[in-house]
Design a protein around this motif. Structure first.
Motif, PDB file in Angstrom:
ATOM      1  N   GLY A   1       0.797  -1.215   0.000  1.00  0.00           N
ATOM      2  CA  GLY A   1       0.000   0.000   0.000  1.00  0.00           C
ATOM      3  C   GLY A   1       0.828   1.263   0.000  1.00  0.00           C
ATOM      4  O   GLY A   1       0.298   2.359   0.045  1.00  0.00           O
ATOM      5  N   GLU A   2       2.171   1.143  -0.016  1.00  0.00           N
ATOM      6  CA  GLU A   2       3.018   2.325   0.004  1.00  0.00           C
ATOM      7  C   GLU A   2       3.724   2.550  -1.325  1.00  0.00           C
ATOM      8  O   GLU A   2       4.386   3.558  -1.508  1.00  0.00           O
ATOM      9  CB  GLU A   2       4.045   2.211   1.135  1.00  0.00           C
ATOM     10  CG  GLU A   2       3.424   2.112   2.525  1.00  0.00           C
ATOM     11  CD  GLU A   2       4.488   2.053   3.604  1.00  0.00           C
ATOM     12  OE1 GLU A   2       5.616   2.502   3.324  1.00  0.00           O
ATOM     13  OE2 GLU A   2       4.196   1.572   4.704  1.00  0.00           O
ATOM     14  N   ALA A   3       3.620   1.578  -2.198  1.00  0.00           N
ATOM     15  CA  ALA A   3       4.303   1.723  -3.475  1.00  0.00           C
ATOM     16  C   ALA A   3       3.469   2.600  -4.393  1.00  0.00           C
ATOM     17  O   ALA A   3       2.311   2.331  -4.649  1.00  0.00           O
ATOM     18  CB  ALA A   3       4.513   0.351  -4.114  1.00  0.00           C
ATOM     19  N   SER A   4       4.052   3.653  -4.855  1.00  0.00           N
ATOM     20  CA  SER A   4       3.352   4.556  -5.761  1.00  0.00           C
ATOM     21  C   SER A   4       4.369   5.207  -6.670  1.00  0.00           C
ATOM     22  O   SER A   4       5.536   5.375  -6.315  1.00  0.00           O
ATOM     23  CB  SER A   4       2.576   5.627  -4.971  1.00  0.00           C
ATOM     24  OG  SER A   4       3.464   6.388  -4.188  1.00  0.00           O
ATOM     25  N   LYS A   5       3.905   5.592  -7.824  1.00  0.00           N
ATOM     26  CA  LYS A   5       4.770   6.244  -8.805  1.00  0.00           C
ATOM     27  C   LYS A   5       4.550   7.737  -8.755  1.00  0.00           C
ATOM     28  O   LYS A   5       3.465   8.220  -8.428  1.00  0.00           O
ATOM     29  CB  LYS A   5       4.471   5.723 -10.210  1.00  0.00           C
ATOM     30  CG  LYS A   5       4.813   4.261 -10.415  1.00  0.00           C
ATOM     31  CD  LYS A   5       4.545   3.844 -11.844  1.00  0.00           C
ATOM     32  CE  LYS A   5       4.857   2.371 -12.068  1.00  0.00           C
ATOM     33  NZ  LYS A   5       4.604   1.944 -13.455  1.00  0.00           N
ATOM     34  N   ALA A   6       5.597   8.450  -9.068  1.00  0.00           N
ATOM     35  CA  ALA A   6       5.508   9.904  -9.134  1.00  0.00           C
ATOM     36  C   ALA A   6       6.430  10.374 -10.251  1.00  0.00           C
ATOM     37  O   ALA A   6       7.292   9.627 -10.737  1.00  0.00           O
ATOM     38  CB  ALA A   6       5.895  10.534  -7.799  1.00  0.00           C
ATOM     39  N   TRP A   7       6.201  11.608 -10.646  1.00  0.00           N
ATOM     40  CA  TRP A   7       7.009  12.193 -11.708  1.00  0.00           C
ATOM     41  C   TRP A   7       7.818  13.341 -11.140  1.00  0.00           C
ATOM     42  O   TRP A   7       7.328  14.124 -10.334  1.00  0.00           O
ATOM     43  CB  TRP A   7       6.131  12.695 -12.863  1.00  0.00           C
ATOM     44  CG  TRP A   7       5.422  11.587 -13.585  1.00  0.00           C
ATOM     45  CD1 TRP A   7       4.204  11.074 -13.317  1.00  0.00           C
ATOM     46  CD2 TRP A   7       5.935  10.831 -14.696  1.00  0.00           C
ATOM     47  NE1 TRP A   7       3.898  10.049 -14.175  1.00  0.00           N
ATOM     48  CE2 TRP A   7       4.941   9.883 -15.051  1.00  0.00           C
ATOM     49  CE3 TRP A   7       7.108  10.865 -15.428  1.00  0.00           C
ATOM     50  CZ2 TRP A   7       5.096   8.988 -16.094  1.00  0.00           C
ATOM     51  CZ3 TRP A   7       7.277   9.973 -16.475  1.00  0.00           C
ATOM     52  CH2 TRP A   7       6.284   9.045 -16.805  1.00  0.00           C
ATOM     53  N   LEU A   8       9.045  13.432 -11.558  1.00  0.00           N
ATOM     54  CA  LEU A   8       9.907  14.522 -11.128  1.00  0.00           C
ATOM     55  C   LEU A   8       9.405  15.821 -11.753  1.00  0.00           C
ATOM     56  O   LEU A   8       9.131  15.892 -12.951  1.00  0.00           O
ATOM     57  CB  LEU A   8      11.354  14.251 -11.544  1.00  0.00           C
ATOM     58  CG  LEU A   8      12.380  15.310 -11.162  1.00  0.00           C
ATOM     59  CD1 LEU A   8      12.487  15.415  -9.644  1.00  0.00           C
ATOM     60  CD2 LEU A   8      13.743  14.991 -11.768  1.00  0.00           C
ATOM     61  N   ASN A   9       9.270  16.828 -10.905  1.00  0.00           N
ATOM     62  CA  ASN A   9       8.832  18.141 -11.377  1.00  0.00           C
ATOM     63  C   ASN A   9       9.982  18.792 -12.145  1.00  0.00           C
ATOM     64  O   ASN A   9      11.058  19.048 -11.589  1.00  0.00           O
ATOM     65  CB  ASN A   9       8.421  19.009 -10.184  1.00  0.00           C
ATOM     66  CG  ASN A   9       7.670  20.239 -10.623  1.00  0.00           C
ATOM     67  OD1 ASN A   9       7.969  20.840 -11.646  1.00  0.00           O
ATOM     68  ND2 ASN A   9       6.689  20.631  -9.820  1.00  0.00           N
ATOM     69  N   LEU A  10       9.748  19.063 -13.424  1.00  0.00           N
ATOM     70  CA  LEU A  10      10.797  19.591 -14.304  1.00  0.00           C
ATOM     71  C   LEU A  10      10.599  21.067 -14.633  1.00  0.00           C
ATOM     72  O   LEU A  10      11.082  21.536 -15.669  1.00  0.00           O
ATOM     73  CB  LEU A  10      10.832  18.782 -15.619  1.00  0.00           C
ATOM     74  CG  LEU A  10      11.046  17.266 -15.471  1.00  0.00           C
ATOM     75  CD1 LEU A  10      10.956  16.595 -16.832  1.00  0.00           C
ATOM     76  CD2 LEU A  10      12.398  16.977 -14.833  1.00  0.00           C
ATOM     77  N   HIS A  11       9.894  21.803 -13.751  1.00  0.00           N
ATOM     78  CA  HIS A  11       9.634  23.203 -14.081  1.00  0.00           C
ATOM     79  C   HIS A  11      10.918  24.011 -14.205  1.00  0.00           C
ATOM     80  O   HIS A  11      10.944  25.080 -14.805  1.00  0.00           O
ATOM     81  CB  HIS A  11       8.714  23.829 -13.037  1.00  0.00           C
ATOM     82  CG  HIS A  11       9.340  23.972 -11.681  1.00  0.00           C
ATOM     83  ND1 HIS A  11       9.240  22.993 -10.735  1.00  0.00           N
ATOM     84  CD2 HIS A  11      10.074  24.973 -11.143  1.00  0.00           C
ATOM     85  CE1 HIS A  11       9.889  23.385  -9.649  1.00  0.00           C
ATOM     86  NE2 HIS A  11      10.404  24.578  -9.864  1.00  0.00           N
TER      87      HIS A  11
END
Length: 1180
Positions: free
Chosen positions: A469-479
């Motif tokens: 329940g802790e595994a999740s994907k995220a995207w690096l903020n490239l602003h």
């Protein structure tokens, strides 16, 4: 719909910056360098960065133009360590290569332990010295270089050299590079076409263009793992049992010999040359295979397993259906030994979703292998189908078995790095609190609108299974990429590169220090701030503290175009603050005004509840987040209350609990409320709070005019805010004196002042009277009954609210000892004299004051307030001076003197108290004088009073028997006038039989009473009796009053008090019978003089019949008129005659008894004489 407004909103100040987009991801970008000159002519064109390395203030950039650009990173100016470094180009090199393969610089491998750099350019490996990149060795041709033992990363010693792996066409060569010597070849591994290898000690995971393999470089063994692409038509033979790949060295002279000590002791010439003398880098020989020498049982040798459990080469098994899950899958842990015929892990031959499932005719496209090692016991490998379709990350251990569940990438990665040692969630004691989360950062391709290709950095945990329940994907903020961004802040329009550099570098995030560094809060709503002057030493300490908190380390760099960024762990404080920034405004807000989003704030607080910090920065960051979130929740209550909304109780409780957990300085809460913001007291250093919170509060105060907020206690302001703030301030009062609480006295002065103010506001609506249990008034009394820090402000508030009784209680607990009693008594005196006391609690105030005087030791105060009370209430006031249990005691003489001087009206009361209550009879005469003065003065000036007395006599005389005594009559029909009560007391004292009370001056009293003897008949009776004038006293009783019963009592008691209380009379006080007979004779004489003949006859007959024993018959017959019938006193005569007969008979009996006694005595005498015989006496 526009939100309702009742609190004025101030215009937004022009200096408020636009909020930066919040970044709550696991990683953030910070610029390393930008605008790099990738080409010599200044026009980058198609030149791109291919690899990057950073070491010891040096930046090495490899480009697709086959150039190495060396930059020296100059630190920022002193005092500005948070700034970015300045990159100064030191050199631009073009490494030599045999032929242009179009790859440019392929690898930069720095070996800081030996101060060497290995640079692979167009399949040509060159060696340079560090840091200036001077050529040191002859280049050679290879396809790849690397394989430095990751287990030795922390070892700084390089005297023994560093072993690297060089990928040749058909084999891998292990080469040791020394600081001051030429490289030496250690051994050769038969593994051709190697494109990549990651090594842990003797185990290396390698990849060629088709598949992965696990190598034991020490024992020359290999296990084939799985193909890189499941579409590879030649992947069917991948996988199987361990196989021996010992190098077969042919005997020919080397072109260049470099001797070296073997990693193991050299054996006889017949042993494996792979363990013998090293050869030159240009020598690639083979040697016939040789049988292995026997080994002791139980000794591990490479991948050797028992013969019965050895694996045979088998084709790639079919893909398991569970591989179709879009998230990572888990596999069973490997046992102590592999099972017979155990198949290898399956390669992902199918896409996770139907939409991405390749067709049967989809062409094979080679994929670039990726290998990483997140910890010493595992390797991460990537497999997939095509570059645009999802890829899978497989974890294998050092035995070649799947060690944990796989992870999935949105598309097959272009590059990836792992970061963090990972947290083992399976341990029985729970996860290691000092562990570091393990992440995988992969550059993947994204498909935007109109099939526009983009690139992003996908971040996910590798140390947590999907089902946890802790595994999740995220995207690096490239602003930070600016104009290189794609369709959103998570996509780049141009390719990205990422890698882990050779050593960690320090990066400063100034925003951490800005948020956590304590600063002085400006609670004024003006734009001009005047912070307290800071000493140089304090400024230096703050700077060092800020630098320590803002200092982070990272080894990951990301590049795009001609810019390079550090990719570093997003600290906890910035991640939480980013979420708080998101909660600053509701979805319907303008994004500038502070309109907190309660749902997001409650979610954040729930997420961090119970979270334990791992270092100082996280400790301060959690405090910062809790405090800021709780303040935002409180601001949300304020804004909603200003719109006249009654808020749900659970929301108020959540806000209160958040404030308590955050332990926010209560002055911050008070500064946000109208009315109460005036109670904020600041010391010399002001209110010290984290900079991020201070900015939030100052912005809120500038945006909202609190003075325009409705502050009605009976409305939302009281219901939503005052009760909550009251409980929060009580929480802080309980923490007073704790070691963890600041010792700033102004804090608790503010708490006490505000708490008192709130309770006074809330208690305004309470009914008058004493407090009831559990009421707000009871809480108010409890507050002032304890120590309060803000003495002057408390007095001011209580005076303002006209709560004098509460003020007196406050003085009792908080005044100095010398002034305590004076302040309390002065306040009570004000209440008793009529000043308004809104609470109405001082019930029976005079009695309370009298009790208080008995408890204090200040004699001056007791005299002053006791005499004041005696003037006001003489009966109660005199008790102050007569109380034997009082701490200040007065001698009666001193008390009488004091009362005569300061409270003359109370002297009589005091004397009465002494005489009647304390039985001090020595003051009877003085008290009688007081009574006489009162009675005589009244008779002198009031004829009505004289007539009243005469009327009582007349009324009493006409009463028919049986009737009460005159004393009972006047007591039952008493008048409320003071002189009447004084007369009753006078009669009581005059008629007392006590020696001390009966020793008054009778003649002088008679002299004063004679003018009023007709009005004061009972007094004259008593005084005549005192002088022995019984006949006159009896006359007044019978003919003056007509009180015949009292006259009879007078005769029986011998002239004692006619008004003495009923009760036991000692025998010695009763007169003799002769005296009684004499008094009865006077009474009979007076009865015979009664004017009313009927009363005369009735009283005389009754007297003679009841008390005939005290009369002589002859005396009575002589006194009675001759014309009276014998029947009137027949009873007396019969009784008298019977008495005479009885007496005669008794006398005869007595005579006879006496004669008998004489005869008996004579007989006894004769007997005794005979017994003694005669006595002879000789006579001379």
């Amino acid at each position: 719909m526009a939100r309702p407004q009742t609190m004025a909103e101030a215009p937004l100040p022009t200096h408020l910056p636009t909020r930066a987009p919040p970044d709550d991801g696991a990683y953030v970008l910070r610029k390393l360098v930008s605008d790099l000159p990738l080409s010599t002519d200044g026009d980058a064109g198609d030149v791109r960065i291919t690899c990057v390395e950073v070491w010891s203030g040096n930046l090495y950039v490899g480009t697709s133009a086959a150039e190495i650009i060396h930059f020296v990173l100059l630190p920022p100016e002193p005092g500005d360590v948070t700034g970015a470094p300045t990159a100064i180009q030191a050199s631009r090199l073009e490494p030599t290569f045999t032929h242009d393969a179009g790859a440019g610089i392929q690898q930069i491998l720095l070996l800081p332990k030996v101060n060497k750099a290995c640079i692979l350019c167009n399949n040509t490996l060159s060696f340079y010295s560090l840091p200036e990149l001077s050529p040191v060795f002859k280049p050679l041709t290879c396809s790849w270089v690397g394989g430095v033992d990751l287990n030795l990363e922390g070892d700084e010693s390089g005297d023994d050299g560093v072993v690297v792996m060089v990928g040749l066409n058909r084999r891998i060569r292990l080469v040791k590079i020394y600081p001051d010597e030429h490289p030496r070849s250690l051994k050769t591994i038969e593994y051709g076409g190697c494109l990549l290898s990651v090594r842990r000690d003797n185990f290396s995971c390698a990849a060629d263009a088709r598949s992965y393999a696990l190598l034991d470089v020490q024992h020359q063994q290999k296990i084939g793992l799985f193909p890189i692409s499941s579409l590879d038509p030649e992947a069917g033979g991948v996988g199987g049992a361990a196989e021996d790949i010992t190098t077969q060295v042919h005997s020919h002279a080397p072109s260049r010999s470099v001797s070296s000590a073997s990693a193991h002791p050299r054996g006889p010439p017949t042993e494996d040359r792979g363990h013998g003398r090293s050869t030159s880098l240009g020598f690639f020989g083979t040697q016939p295979a040789r049988t292995e020498s026997p080994r002791p049982p139980g000794q591990r040798y490479g991948f050797d397993v028992p013969e019965s459990l050895s694996r045979a080469i088998s084709p790639v098994p079919a893909r398991s259906p569970e591989r179709d899950h879009p998230e990572r899958t888990s596999s069973l842990h490997r046992g102590t030994s592999p099972a017979p015929e155990k198949p290898l892990p399956a390669a992902p031959t199918e896409a996770p979703t139907e939409e991405a499932q390749p067709s049967q005719t989809q062409p094979f496209e080679p994929l670039k292998p990726h290998i990483a090692s997140p910890n010493p016991g595992e390797f991460l490998l990537t497999v997939g189908t095509t570059p645009s379709e999802p890829g899978v990350g497989m974890f294998v251990n050092l035995d070649g078995d799947m060690s944990r569940g796989s992870i999935q990438f949105s598309s097959y990665p272009d590059a990836l790095v792992v970061d963090g040692s990972g947290i083992d969630m399976s341990t029985s004691l729970g996860p290691d609190p000092d562990g570091e989360e393990g992440y995988v950062l992969a550059i993947v391709r994204t498909q935007g609108e109109e099939d526009q290709l983009g690139y992003g950095v996908e971040i996910q945990r590798w140390d947590v299974d999907a089902d946890d329940g802790e595994a999740s994907k995220a995207w690096l903020n490239l602003h930070s990429l600016g104009n290189m961004l794609g369709q959103d802040a998570e996509q780049s329009a141009i390719p990205l590169g990422i890698r882990t550099v050779v050593e960690s570098n320090d990066i400063f995030l100034p925003e951490i220090g800005e948020k956590l560094l304590v600063k002085q809060l400006n609670t004024s709503q003006s734009d001009h701030k005047s912070p307290a002057t800071e000493s140089p030493a304090q400024g230096k300490a703050d700077l060092e503290f800020s630098q320590r908190l803002s200092k982070l380390q990272s080894r990951i760099v990301l590049w795009a175009g001609n810019q390079i960024w550090w990719t570093l762990r997003n600290p906890l404080v910035t991640r939480l603050d980013a979420r708080l920034q998101q909660a600053l405004s509701t979805p319907t807000g303008d994004g500038t005004r502070i309109l907190p989003n309660r749902r997001l704030l409650e979610t954040l607080l729930g997420d961090i509840r119970g979270q334990e910090p791992r270092n100082e920065a996280e400790y301060l960051g959690l405090i910062y987040a809790r405090q800021k979130a709780s303040i935002l929740l409180f601001m949300e209550l304020i804004l909603r209350s200003s719109t006249n909304i009654i808020i749900f109780e659970n929301e108020k409780r959540i806000t209160e609990q958040a404030l308590i957990e955050g332990e926010v300085d209560p002055r911050v809460v008070l500064a946000l409320l109208p009315i109460l913001n005036g109670e904020v007291i600041q010391g010399a250093e002001g209110i010290q709070i984290s900079g991020g919170i201070a900015t939030l509060i100052e912005d809120f105060l500038q945006q909202n005019d609190l003075s325009a907020m409705p502050a009605t206690v009976n409305g939302p302001f009281g219901d939503n805010l005052l009760q909550l703030v009251k409980r929060y301030l009580l929480f802080w009062r309980k923490r007073k004196g704790m070691a963890s609480v600041t010792n700033d006295p102004s804090l608790f002065q503010s708490v006490d002042a505000a708490l008192l103010h709130i309770m006074l506001l809330l208690d305004r609506e309470s009914p008058q009277g004493p407090a009831t249990v559990g009421s707000i008034r009871a809480e108010l009394n409890e507050l002032v009954d304890n120590e309060i820090e803000c003495f002057d402000r408390a007095v001011e508030l209580l005076e303002h609210f006209s709560r004098l009784y509460v003020l007196s209680r406050f003085y009792q607990r908080n005044s100095k000892s010398a002034a305590k009693a004076h302040n309390v008594l002065a306040t009570w005196r004000r209440i008793l004299e009529g000043e308004p006391d809104e609470g109405g609690e001082f019930v029976d105030g005079e009695l309370e004051l009298r009790k208080y005087l008995s408890r204090i030791r200040d004699q001056v105060l007791v005299e002053d307030y006791g005499s004041w009370l005696a003037n006001r209430n003489p009966k109660l006031g005199v008790q102050v001076f007569a109380d034997d249990h009082s701490r200040v005691r007065f001698e009666p003489a001193r008390a009488v003197s004091l009362l005569r001087e300061k409270a003359p009206g109370a002297v009589k009361e005091y004397l009465e108290y002494l005489v009647f209550e304390k039985k001090h009879t020595q003051y009877v005469t003085e008290l009688i004088t007081f009574y006489l003065d009162i009675v005589i003065l009244e008779l002198e000036r009031s004829s009505d009073s004289r007539g009243l007395l005469l009327q009582t006599y007349e009324t009493y005389r006409i009463l028919r028997p049986p009737k009460p005594t005159y004393r009972t009559f006047i007591s039952d029909n008493a008048v409320g006038a003071e002189w009447w009560q004084s007369r009753l007391r006078l009669l009581q004292l005059l008629g007392s039989s006590q020696p001390a009370t009966s020793s008054y001056d009778v003649p002088s009293i008679l002299t004063r009473l004679e003018p009023y003897e007709q009005e004061l008949v009972p007094e004259m009776i008593i005084l005549n009796g005192r002088q022995g004038r019984h006949q006159e006293a009896i006359r007044l009783l019978t003919r003056g009053l007509g009180d015949y019963d009292t006259a009879i009592s007078y005769c029986l008691l011998g002239g004692l008090s006619i008004f003495r209380p009923a009760g036991y009379i000692p025998q010695e006080e009763i007169p003799s019978r002769e005296e009684q007979a004499r008094l009865f004779a006077y009474l009979l004489q007076e009865y015979l003089l009664i004017e009313d003949i009927a009363q005369r006859i009735q009283r005389t007959g009754e007297l003679l019949e009841r008390f005939g024993g005290w009369f002589e018959v002859e005396q009575v017959i002589d006194m009675l008129p001759d014309d009276w019938s014998v029947d009137i006193f027949s009873g007396f005569l019969i009784t008298a005659l019977r008495s005479l007969v009885r007496e005669k008979s008794e006398t005869s009996i007595a005579k006879a008894l006496s004669g008998a006694q004489n005869l008996q005595l004579a007989s006894d005498l004769v007997d005794k004489t005979d017994a003694l015989g005669p006595t002879f006496e000789k006579v001379n």
